[in-house]
Design a protein around this motif. Sequence first.
Motif: not given
Length: 291
Positions: A78, A81, A101, A151, A154-155, A157-158
């Motif tokens: 996390y 990213l 998130w 990115l 993706l952060c 989602l992570t």
Amino acid sequence: MTRTRATAIGFIAVLLWALLALFTIGSAPVPPFLLNALTFTIGGTIGLIWVTATKGWPKLRSVPLRVYIFGTVGLFGYHALYFSALRLAPPAEASLIAYLWPLFIVLFSGLLPGERIGPLHIIGALVAFVGAALIVAPGAEGFSNSIGLALAGLCALTWSGYSVLSRKLGHMPTQTVAIFCVATAILSVPAHLALETTIWPEGMIGWTSVVALGLGPVGLAFYVWDLGVKAGDIQLLGVASYAAPLLSTLVLIVVGVAEASPTLILSAALIAGGAGLAALGSAVVQRRAQR
């Protein structure tokens, strides 16, 4: 521990994350991965002291390696990213995307055994996101860097994936977070050496900010968040997390770093309203489950 109490404990993390911006500003000009290494070392040390005090080492020895890998990937991934996104894309744009998130937590939680999401959960999450966007987005000048924004996505989602999947590891002791933090600190060292120039904190304010980060937003916050997402109302925690950027802005106003504006009032109303809708949604779902 009751579901209500666990939810309240989890919300402590949101309050601590509201201090993240203030202490990060105070820690400048320390580069991101070095800051990561310093703060997670502090947060991990606190956890190890707690593990020792509670005689939790036997429990940790029985935890499967895959759990430690999962937690380390969640925390380190996390932050790696997030920091990379803020370097490659304008901070306002990247932050707005990264703050998806909490919405993802609400949506993904519906896949968990025994959890249900209702229309009010989704509407509340969307309303709160609009409120958070009002705070984060004013500095955006068009979405200019697709890699940086990818990115940031993706952060989001992570962290949402880490939070929701932690629910499935509810039988694992929260003391495992101490190992996650230590491993994250260790991984941050080679990342710093490979990508950054070493710049240490400047003066008392710099070092105090680093220590405060390690004790709170990058320390205690992860332990109470773990308790909250494992045993609390994960949908309500997801929506309530949008209070973090609002409270962070209020803190910056109090210390004179930012100025109050009508946008802040509207944002507060939307975030509070969204959280209220999510709470109502949880109550409706629980009543239906009891019939």
